[in-house]
Structures are given as structure tokens and as C-alpha cells.
Design a protein around this motif. Structure first.
Motif, PDB file in Angstrom:
ATOM      1  N   LYS A 100       0.556 -24.725   2.481  1.00  0.00           N
ATOM      2  CA  LYS A 100       1.506 -23.572   3.283  1.00  0.00           C
ATOM      3  C   LYS A 100       2.688 -23.198   2.578  1.00  0.00           C
ATOM      4  CE  LYS A 100       1.827 -26.712   6.793  1.00  0.00           C
ATOM      5  NZ  LYS A 100       1.811 -27.379   8.131  1.00  0.00           N
ATOM      6  N   GLY A 101       3.462 -23.842   2.095  1.00  0.00           N
ATOM      7  CA  GLY A 101       4.632 -23.670   1.439  1.00  0.00           C
ATOM      8  C   GLY A 101       5.863 -23.975   2.256  1.00  0.00           C
ATOM      9  N   PHE A 102       5.852 -24.661   3.125  1.00  0.00           N
ATOM     10  CA  PHE A 102       7.113 -25.062   3.890  1.00  0.00           C
ATOM     11  C   PHE A 102       6.652 -26.234   4.833  1.00  0.00           C
ATOM     12  CE2 PHE A 102       4.259 -22.171   6.391  1.00  0.00           C
ATOM     13  CZ  PHE A 102       4.073 -22.912   8.034  1.00  0.00           C
ATOM     14  N   ILE A 103       7.793 -26.644   5.572  1.00  0.00           N
ATOM     15  CA  ILE A 103       7.719 -27.954   6.298  1.00  0.00           C
ATOM     16  C   ILE A 103       8.339 -27.668   7.691  1.00  0.00           C
ATOM     17  CG2 ILE A 103       7.683 -29.749   4.443  1.00  0.00           C
ATOM     18  CD1 ILE A 103      10.451 -30.490   5.125  1.00  0.00           C
ATOM     19  N   PHE A 104       7.846 -28.358   8.666  1.00  0.00           N
ATOM     20  CA  PHE A 104       8.520 -28.254   9.831  1.00  0.00           C
ATOM     21  C   PHE A 104       9.490 -29.515  10.208  1.00  0.00           C
ATOM     22  CE2 PHE A 104       4.526 -25.935  11.270  1.00  0.00           C
ATOM     23  CZ  PHE A 104       4.929 -24.915  11.658  1.00  0.00           C
ATOM     24  N   GLN A 105      10.634 -28.970  10.818  1.00  0.00           N
ATOM     25  CA  GLN A 105      11.594 -29.970  10.872  1.00  0.00           C
ATOM     26  C   GLN A 105      12.441 -29.712  12.012  1.00  0.00           C
ATOM     27  OE1 GLN A 105      12.532 -32.955   9.653  1.00  0.00           O
ATOM     28  NE2 GLN A 105      14.279 -33.218  11.173  1.00  0.00           N
ATOM     29  N   LYS A 106      12.710 -30.490  12.996  1.00  0.00           N
ATOM     30  CA  LYS A 106      13.377 -30.149  14.223  1.00  0.00           C
ATOM     31  C   LYS A 106      14.896 -29.852  13.982  1.00  0.00           C
ATOM     32  CE  LYS A 106      10.288 -32.413  17.333  1.00  0.00           C
ATOM     33  NZ  LYS A 106       9.937 -31.346  17.991  1.00  0.00           N
ATOM     34  N   ASP A 107      15.365 -28.608  14.639  1.00  0.00           N
ATOM     35  CA  ASP A 107      16.886 -28.651  14.544  1.00  0.00           C
ATOM     36  C   ASP A 107      17.548 -29.559  15.418  1.00  0.00           C
ATOM     37  OD1 ASP A 107      16.309 -27.346  17.065  1.00  0.00           O
ATOM     38  OD2 ASP A 107      16.740 -25.454  16.146  1.00  0.00           O
ATOM     39  N   ARG A 108      19.158 -29.262  15.505  1.00  0.00           N
ATOM     40  CA  ARG A 108      19.702 -30.042  16.626  1.00  0.00           C
ATOM     41  C   ARG A 108      19.425 -29.917  18.041  1.00  0.00           C
ATOM     42  NH1 ARG A 108      25.854 -28.980  13.945  1.00  0.00           N
ATOM     43  NH2 ARG A 108      25.258 -30.222  11.709  1.00  0.00           N
ATOM     44  N   GLU A 109      18.755 -28.729  18.425  1.00  0.00           N
ATOM     45  CA  GLU A 109      18.422 -28.640  19.848  1.00  0.00           C
ATOM     46  C   GLU A 109      16.938 -29.101  19.889  1.00  0.00           C
ATOM     47  OE1 GLU A 109      18.959 -24.526  20.290  1.00  0.00           O
ATOM     48  OE2 GLU A 109      21.149 -24.731  20.368  1.00  0.00           O
ATOM     49  N   ASP A 110      16.404 -29.750  18.988  1.00  0.00           N
ATOM     50  CA  ASP A 110      14.970 -30.589  19.005  1.00  0.00           C
ATOM     51  C   ASP A 110      13.892 -29.526  19.003  1.00  0.00           C
ATOM     52  OD1 ASP A 110      13.669 -32.866  18.972  1.00  0.00           O
ATOM     53  OD2 ASP A 110      13.104 -32.663  21.103  1.00  0.00           O
ATOM     54  N   LYS A 111      14.237 -28.219  18.374  1.00  0.00           N
ATOM     55  CA  LYS A 111      13.279 -27.383  18.290  1.00  0.00           C
ATOM     56  C   LYS A 111      12.588 -27.183  16.925  1.00  0.00           C
ATOM     57  CE  LYS A 111      15.292 -24.183  21.793  1.00  0.00           C
ATOM     58  NZ  LYS A 111      15.865 -22.773  21.993  1.00  0.00           N
ATOM     59  N   ASP A 112      11.300 -26.904  16.632  1.00  0.00           N
ATOM     60  CA  ASP A 112      10.778 -27.022  15.141  1.00  0.00           C
ATOM     61  C   ASP A 112      11.088 -25.834  14.542  1.00  0.00           C
ATOM     62  OD1 ASP A 112       9.217 -29.105  15.273  1.00  0.00           O
ATOM     63  OD2 ASP A 112       7.531 -28.318  16.210  1.00  0.00           O
ATOM     64  N   GLN A 113      11.755 -25.857  13.275  1.00  0.00           N
ATOM     65  CA  GLN A 113      11.989 -25.118  12.250  1.00  0.00           C
ATOM     66  C   GLN A 113      11.438 -24.926  11.278  1.00  0.00           C
ATOM     67  OE1 GLN A 113      14.320 -22.544  12.788  1.00  0.00           O
ATOM     68  NE2 GLN A 113      14.930 -23.140  14.863  1.00  0.00           N
ATOM     69  N   ILE A 114      11.025 -23.867  10.448  1.00  0.00           N
ATOM     70  CA  ILE A 114      10.299 -23.810   9.133  1.00  0.00           C
ATOM     71  C   ILE A 114      11.186 -23.809   8.022  1.00  0.00           C
ATOM     72  CG2 ILE A 114       8.633 -22.405   7.678  1.00  0.00           C
ATOM     73  CD1 ILE A 114       7.335 -21.346  10.337  1.00  0.00           C
ATOM     74  N   PHE A 115      11.074 -24.735   7.066  1.00  0.00           N
ATOM     75  CA  PHE A 115      11.856 -24.892   5.727  1.00  0.00           C
ATOM     76  C   PHE A 115      11.051 -24.819   4.615  1.00  0.00           C
ATOM     77  CE2 PHE A 115      14.667 -26.739   9.137  1.00  0.00           C
ATOM     78  CZ  PHE A 115      15.708 -26.235   8.817  1.00  0.00           C
ATOM     79  N   PRO A 116      11.423 -23.975   3.606  1.00  0.00           N
ATOM     80  CA  PRO A 116      10.612 -23.700   2.494  1.00  0.00           C
ATOM     81  C   PRO A 116      10.592 -24.972   1.612  1.00  0.00           C
ATOM     82  CG  PRO A 116      12.007 -21.794   2.754  1.00  0.00           C
ATOM     83  CD  PRO A 116      12.436 -22.939   3.698  1.00  0.00           C
ATOM     84  N   LEU A 117       9.618 -25.314   0.659  1.00  0.00           N
ATOM     85  CA  LEU A 117       9.699 -26.476  -0.121  1.00  0.00           C
ATOM     86  C   LEU A 117      10.853 -26.296  -1.024  1.00  0.00           C
ATOM     87  CD1 LEU A 117       5.853 -26.616  -0.920  1.00  0.00           C
ATOM     88  CD2 LEU A 117       7.041 -27.449   1.096  1.00  0.00           C
ATOM     89  N   MET A 118      11.393 -27.585  -1.322  1.00  0.00           N
ATOM     90  CA  MET A 118      12.636 -27.518  -2.409  1.00  0.00           C
ATOM     91  C   MET A 118      12.348 -26.707  -3.737  1.00  0.00           C
ATOM     92  SD  MET A 118      13.742 -31.437  -1.866  1.00  0.00           S
ATOM     93  CE  MET A 118      11.988 -32.151  -2.171  1.00  0.00           C
ATOM     94  N   ARG A 119      13.535 -26.253  -4.089  1.00  0.00           N
ATOM     95  CA  ARG A 119      13.447 -25.621  -5.451  1.00  0.00           C
ATOM     96  C   ARG A 119      14.924 -25.475  -5.766  1.00  0.00           C
ATOM     97  NH1 ARG A 119      15.736 -20.437  -5.438  1.00  0.00           N
ATOM     98  NH2 ARG A 119      16.215 -19.503  -3.219  1.00  0.00           N
TER      99      ARG A 119
END
Length: 309
Positions: free
Chosen positions: A253-272
Motif C-alpha cells: 500500500k505504501g502507507f500505515i494507519f495510525q490514530k491521531d490525538r482525536e483517535d481518528k485513523d490517519q494515513i502516513f507514508p512509509l519512512m524515507r
């Protein structure tokens, strides 16, 4: 040679002798001055001394008193944050002691004083930068203070050099998602990659200095002309090795899901890696703080742009 210096200014040779002895015990290089004009000139002279970390000024100095020296140095971006211990005349009142802090001193010592009193003040006022000089707990690498010492040493020797600056984009979401243990593994992997790339680039151990200046920020001080080769090798190796820390699905997929401070899923790219190479020479900057600002700006441009700088 001590890593840091302290400037002590007094018209009393006995106080200067006391200051020199105290600084030697603290493994600090002593810059001794007999009047305010000499103190002002010496503080602003970078050549042949370690970075200045403390001022010990007699309030009633000839030619320019201690408070005038502080005011003048406050105009220098590199020196305005250097703390000052003011040595006050025994006749000065409690109100004058309080006003010394208001006028720019960080602490004071009233004459006459004993050697152990001066040493205790110096030790207390240098604890902060000594703590920051400690190696990073994960990588055991030095930080900004050592980098500053290395930069100034090369400038004093007239050497041309480059700074390869880089940080790991999207490291924090990965660290939050997988935990600090996995995050530390990424940091240690990055350091090992750096060392391997430096060998491949033909940079001798005594020609380079690696600093870990923040959580996922690193700086390599390298000989002139080697920065681009080091950067290219590091980016290539990192992109290959970092995939080992993700699942096959996340790589696809090229990204991960991670919850933000409001407990909502956010999409973050892979590390580079974001990287920048700066050619550093004395005529290009007037003080270390300016060089740090240029490093930060170059990395910022690399992050927001589509290519490295």
C-alpha cells in the motif's frame, strides 16, 4: 584539550588565578582577561579556542564594566545566550545584587569569596551544557556540542568540509504505531548504514564526525567533495533496509494507519530520508548558530520539495 571554554575577567590577579584553578579542576579551558575591553574582544575571537560556555565577569572592570560587556555581547547571535556569573564589589547593596540579574547576569558572587564558592558556582552554571553534551542514550553518539567543537576546529585549521544533514521522515508515526523498541531499532539500523556508507565512500575515520542531534536527525561532517556520494549511498541503502520494518501489506500500500490525538485513523507514508548537503567555510557564516539555521532550512526545503538540496 578541554571541549569548552570559560572567559573570566577581573582586574585582580588573585581572582584570575583562582578562576584558572577552578576551571582546570572542571576540565574547562580558561580565557583570562584583565579589563572589559579585552574581555569583549576575547569573547568574540573564535580562533584557537573551544566553544565559549560561560562568562565570569567582575562588575567593576576597567575600560568597560561587566554589565557593558554583557550588553555588547547580547548583540552577537552566537554569544547572547552564554550565561554570566557576575562578581560583585563587597560594598554593593542587596538591591544592587538583585539589579545585577535584571541587567543581564544569570547569577552573582559577592567578593570576597572562597575558592570552593567559585568552583561550586561554575559547576552549577555549566551543568546544563554538560548534560546536553552527553551521548545519545540509543546510539551513544554525540550531539550539538561536539558537532560545534568539530566545526570550529576545522575552521581554525582552515579546512574545507561539508555537512551531510538528514532526518527520517514519518518516523514518529511509525514509532507511535510499532512502539519505541521498534523505533530504536530503526535508529540503530540507520547509524549502522551510515557507518557502512562512510567506508564505501572512502572517508577515513579521522576525516569524518557523526552527530545525533535530535530524535531522528543526524549530521555527518565530511571532507569537501564527499557529501553527495555519502548522501546518495545512504538514501539507496535506507530505502532498501527500512522495508524490513513493515508488513508486506503495508509495503504494497505504501502507507500505515495510525490514530491521531482525536483517535481518528490517519494515513502516513512509509519512512524515507530527507537529506541536504551544505558546503561549510568560514566566509559563508559568521557563527555556529547561523550554520545550524542553514542546516534546518535546507532540511525543511528537502522535506517540502520533491528533491534533495
Amino acid at each position: 584539550m578541554p571541549a569548552y571554554s570559560v572567559l573570566a575577567a577581573s582586574s585582580d590577579p588573585a581572582i584570575l588565578d583562582m578562576a584558572k584553578a577552578a576551571l582546570t579542576e572542571e576540565n574547562l579551558s580558561a580565557i583570562l582577561c584583565g579589563d572589559g575591553a579585552e574581555a569583549l574582544e576575547s569573547a568574540q575571537t573564535v580562533k584557537d579556542r573551544p566553544p565559549l560556555r560561560l562568562l565570569v565577569l567582575e562588575a567593576c572592570l576597567p575600560k568597560s564594566d561587566g554589565f557593558e560587556v554583557i550588553r555588547a555581547l547580547s548583540e552577537n547571535p552566537e554569544l547572547k545566550t552564554v550565561p554570566c556569573l557576575m562578581l560583585l564589589d563587597p560594598k554593593q547593596s542587596p538591591a544592587a545584587r538583585k539589579s545585577s540579574v535584571r541587567l543581564g547576569a544569570d547569577d552573582y558572587l559577592q567578593k570576597p569569596f572562597e575558592m570552593n564558592e567559585l568552583r561550586a558556582k561554575i559547576h552549577s552554571m555549566t551543568k546544563h551544557f554538560r548534560a546536553h553534551a552527553a551521548p545519545h542514550p540509543v546510539t551513544a553518539l554525540p550531539g550539538h556540542p561536539e558537532l560545534e567543537s568539530q566545526v570550529l576546529a576545522r575552521i581554525n585549521r582552515g579546512e574545507a568540509f561539508e555537512l551531510v544533514c538528514f532526518d527520517i521522515n514519518h518516523f514518529r508515526p511509525f514509532n507511535d504505531h510499532y512502539g519505541t523498541e521498534k523505533g530504536d531499532e530503526v535508529i540503530r539500523m540507520t547509524v549502522q548504514l551510515i557507518r557502512n556508507v562512510l567506508k564505501t565512500a572512502g572517508a577515513a575515520a579521522d576525516e569524518v564526525a557523526l552527530s545525533h542531534i535530535d530524535g531522528d536527525d543526524f549530521v555527518i561532517l565530511a571532507p569537501a567533495g564527499k557529501g553527495d556520494k555519502i548522501r546518495a549511498g545512504l538514501k539507496e541503502k535506507f530505502q532498501s533496509e527500512v522495508q524490513k520494518f513493515y508488513s508486506k501489506e503495508e509495503i504494497r500500500k505504501g502507507f500505515i494507519f495510525q490514530k491521531d490525538r482525536e483517535d481518528k485513523d490517519q494515513i502516513f507514508p512509509l519512512m524515507r530520508l530527507s537529506t541536504a548537503v551544505l558546503s561549510a567555510a568560514k566566509e559563508k557564516f559568521s557563527h555556529y548558530g547561523q550554520l545550524v539555521a542553514e542546516m534546518n532550512e535546507a532540511l525543511h526545503q528537502a522535506k517540502v520539495g520533491s528533491s534533495d538540496v
